[in-house]
Design a protein around this motif. Structure first.
Motif, PDB file in Angstrom:
ATOM      1  N   THR A  98       0.855  -1.189   0.000  1.00 27.50           N
ATOM      2  CA  THR A  98       0.000   0.000   0.000  1.00 27.50           C
ATOM      3  C   THR A  98       0.891   1.239   0.000  1.00 27.50           C
ATOM      4  N   ALA A  99       0.282   2.402  -0.175  1.00 25.42           N
ATOM      5  CA  ALA A  99       1.050   3.648  -0.239  1.00 25.42           C
ATOM      6  C   ALA A  99       1.648   4.026   1.119  1.00 25.42           C
ATOM      7  N   ASP A 100       1.066   3.547   2.194  1.00 26.34           N
ATOM      8  CA  ASP A 100       1.487   3.950   3.531  1.00 26.34           C
ATOM      9  C   ASP A 100       2.128   2.766   4.257  1.00 26.34           C
ATOM     10  N   HIS A 101       3.419   2.877   4.550  1.00 30.27           N
ATOM     11  CA  HIS A 101       4.134   1.817   5.268  1.00 30.27           C
ATOM     12  C   HIS A 101       4.180   2.072   6.776  1.00 30.27           C
ATOM     13  N   THR A 102       3.651   3.209   7.221  1.00 31.92           N
ATOM     14  CA  THR A 102       3.817   3.602   8.624  1.00 31.92           C
ATOM     15  C   THR A 102       2.798   2.969   9.560  1.00 31.92           C
ATOM     16  N   LYS A 103       1.676   2.496   9.009  1.00 31.12           N
ATOM     17  CA  LYS A 103       0.612   1.975   9.870  1.00 31.12           C
ATOM     18  C   LYS A 103      -0.250   0.982   9.102  1.00 31.12           C
ATOM     19  N   TRP A 104      -0.975   0.166   9.873  1.00 29.23           N
ATOM     20  CA  TRP A 104      -1.967  -0.753   9.309  1.00 29.23           C
ATOM     21  C   TRP A 104      -3.305  -0.053   9.447  1.00 29.23           C
ATOM     22  N   ILE A 105      -4.017   0.104   8.350  1.00 32.47           N
ATOM     23  CA  ILE A 105      -5.313   0.790   8.397  1.00 32.47           C
ATOM     24  C   ILE A 105      -6.418  -0.247   8.264  1.00 32.47           C
ATOM     25  N   GLY A 106      -7.401  -0.169   9.179  1.00 28.86           N
ATOM     26  CA  GLY A 106      -8.528  -1.088   9.154  1.00 28.86           C
ATOM     27  C   GLY A 106      -8.327  -2.260  10.087  1.00 28.86           C
ATOM     28  N   ALA A 107      -9.237  -3.206  10.022  1.00 25.89           N
ATOM     29  CA  ALA A 107      -9.168  -4.398  10.873  1.00 25.89           C
ATOM     30  C   ALA A 107      -8.456  -5.512  10.111  1.00 25.89           C
ATOM     31  N   PHE A 108      -8.073  -6.540  10.833  1.00 30.57           N
ATOM     32  CA  PHE A 108      -7.536  -7.745  10.216  1.00 30.57           C
ATOM     33  C   PHE A 108      -8.718  -8.670   9.935  1.00 30.57           C
ATOM     34  N   HIS A 109      -8.601  -9.517   8.918  1.00 33.53           N
ATOM     35  CA  HIS A 109      -9.694 -10.427   8.577  1.00 33.53           C
ATOM     36  C   HIS A 109      -9.926 -11.453   9.674  1.00 33.53           C
ATOM     37  N   GLU A 110      -8.841 -11.929  10.268  1.00 36.98           N
ATOM     38  CA  GLU A 110      -8.984 -12.958  11.294  1.00 36.98           C
ATOM     39  C   GLU A 110      -7.794 -12.891  12.247  1.00 36.98           C
ATOM     40  N   LYS A 111      -7.946 -13.595  13.343  1.00 38.62           N
ATOM     41  CA  LYS A 111      -6.936 -13.630  14.395  1.00 38.62           C
ATOM     42  C   LYS A 111      -5.563 -14.028  13.857  1.00 38.62           C
ATOM     43  N   GLN A 112      -5.496 -15.061  13.032  1.00 40.38           N
ATOM     44  CA  GLN A 112      -4.203 -15.549  12.543  1.00 40.38           C
ATOM     45  C   GLN A 112      -3.484 -14.501  11.703  1.00 40.38           C
ATOM     46  N   ASP A 113      -4.228 -13.657  10.976  1.00 42.50           N
ATOM     47  CA  ASP A 113      -3.601 -12.592  10.188  1.00 42.50           C
ATOM     48  C   ASP A 113      -2.845 -11.638  11.103  1.00 42.50           C
ATOM     49  N   PHE A 114      -3.493 -11.249  12.191  1.00 44.81           N
ATOM     50  CA  PHE A 114      -2.853 -10.334  13.138  1.00 44.81           C
ATOM     51  C   PHE A 114      -1.620 -10.985  13.761  1.00 44.81           C
ATOM     52  N   ILE A 115      -1.749 -12.236  14.164  1.00 43.24           N
ATOM     53  CA  ILE A 115      -0.615 -12.955  14.760  1.00 43.24           C
ATOM     54  C   ILE A 115       0.547 -13.020  13.760  1.00 43.24           C
ATOM     55  N   ASP A 116       0.257 -13.335  12.509  1.00 48.65           N
ATOM     56  CA  ASP A 116       1.302 -13.422  11.483  1.00 48.65           C
ATOM     57  C   ASP A 116       2.015 -12.080  11.294  1.00 48.65           C
ATOM     58  N   VAL A 117       1.254 -10.989  11.301  1.00 49.95           N
ATOM     59  CA  VAL A 117       1.842  -9.657  11.124  1.00 49.95           C
ATOM     60  C   VAL A 117       2.747  -9.322  12.314  1.00 49.95           C
ATOM     61  N   VAL A 118       2.265  -9.560  13.534  1.00 48.13           N
ATOM     62  CA  VAL A 118       3.071  -9.250  14.715  1.00 48.13           C
ATOM     63  C   VAL A 118       4.335 -10.113  14.744  1.00 48.13           C
ATOM     64  N   CYS A 134       4.957  -7.443   4.662  1.00 49.46           N
ATOM     65  CA  CYS A 134       3.730  -8.013   5.196  1.00 49.46           C
ATOM     66  C   CYS A 134       3.631  -9.476   4.769  1.00 49.46           C
ATOM     67  N   PRO A 135       3.381 -10.375   5.723  1.00 50.41           N
ATOM     68  CA  PRO A 135       3.312 -11.799   5.387  1.00 50.41           C
ATOM     69  C   PRO A 135       1.970 -12.240   4.796  1.00 50.41           C
ATOM     70  N   LEU A 136       1.002 -11.342   4.747  1.00 51.44           N
ATOM     71  CA  LEU A 136      -0.347 -11.716   4.310  1.00 51.44           C
ATOM     72  C   LEU A 136      -0.486 -11.612   2.790  1.00 51.44           C
ATOM     73  N   PRO A 137      -1.333 -12.474   2.201  1.00 50.46           N
ATOM     74  CA  PRO A 137      -1.618 -12.331   0.770  1.00 50.46           C
ATOM     75  C   PRO A 137      -2.378 -11.020   0.518  1.00 50.46           C
ATOM     76  N   SER A 138      -2.192 -10.440  -0.656  1.00 53.78           N
ATOM     77  CA  SER A 138      -2.738  -9.103  -0.921  1.00 53.78           C
ATOM     78  C   SER A 138      -4.253  -9.020  -0.756  1.00 53.78           C
ATOM     79  N   GLU A 139      -4.964 -10.118  -0.994  1.00 56.17           N
ATOM     80  CA  GLU A 139      -6.430 -10.042  -0.847  1.00 56.17           C
ATOM     81  C   GLU A 139      -6.860  -9.910   0.624  1.00 56.17           C
TER      82      GLU A 139
END
Length: 151
Positions: A98-118, A134-139
């Motif tokens: 995304t254009a902004d690398h400083t923050k995550w905007i919005g919610a995560f789809h599921e718990k595992q997505d957040f865990i993977d990012v952290v 970011c370890p998550l797939p773009s979708e």
């Protein structure tokens, strides 16, 4: 769900938690308790808290607090929720395509997505990196049209 996390409403509280969180990822969720997407995110943060407790600390920042506006301006928080990561008082950035690398905007789809990012932030920080991929797939990455003021 907010009862699980410290809610910060003063600049001094934010300064202290950034300075005092050592060898753990600090996750600061900027938003408001009344916002539906913030509540969705807080639910995911709460469900992840136990699994992340060894290497992450989560705190909520009240974006409506007058004393917090210095951070709102500094991190250019115009959309909520915005989640910002730190490690040993260093702002950790994430390239999520995304254009902004400083923050995550919005919610995560599921718990595992957040865990993977952290986990990705933690592993990168342990290697001395200040930006991680970011370890998550773009979708699974929320897409926002960022509008830059004064451009």
């Amino acid at each position: 769900m907010n009862y699980l996390f410290t809610t910060l409403s003063k600049k001094q509280e934010v300064d202290s938690i950034i300075r005092d969180t050592i060898d753990k990822v600090l996750v600061l969720r900027f938003g408001r308790a009344s916002d539906l997407v913030c509540l969705q995110l807080d639910d995911i943060l709460a469900k992840s808290a136990r699994e992340l407790s060894e290497f992450a600390t989560v705190a909520l920042v009240d974006i409506d607090s007058e004393d917090i506006q210095v951070y709102v301006k500094y991190f250019d928080i115009t959309l909520i929720p915005s989640t910002i990561f730190f490690f040993n008082a260093h702002h950790m950035k994430m390239d999520a395509g995304t254009a902004d690398h400083t923050k995550w905007i919005g919610a995560f789809h599921e718990k595992q997505d957040f865990i993977d990012v952290v986990e990705a932030v933690f592993r990168g920080a342990m290697k001395g990196k200040l930006i991680v991929n970011c370890p998550l797939p773009s979708e699974r990455i929320p897409k926002y049209q960022l509008l830059y003021k004064d451009m």
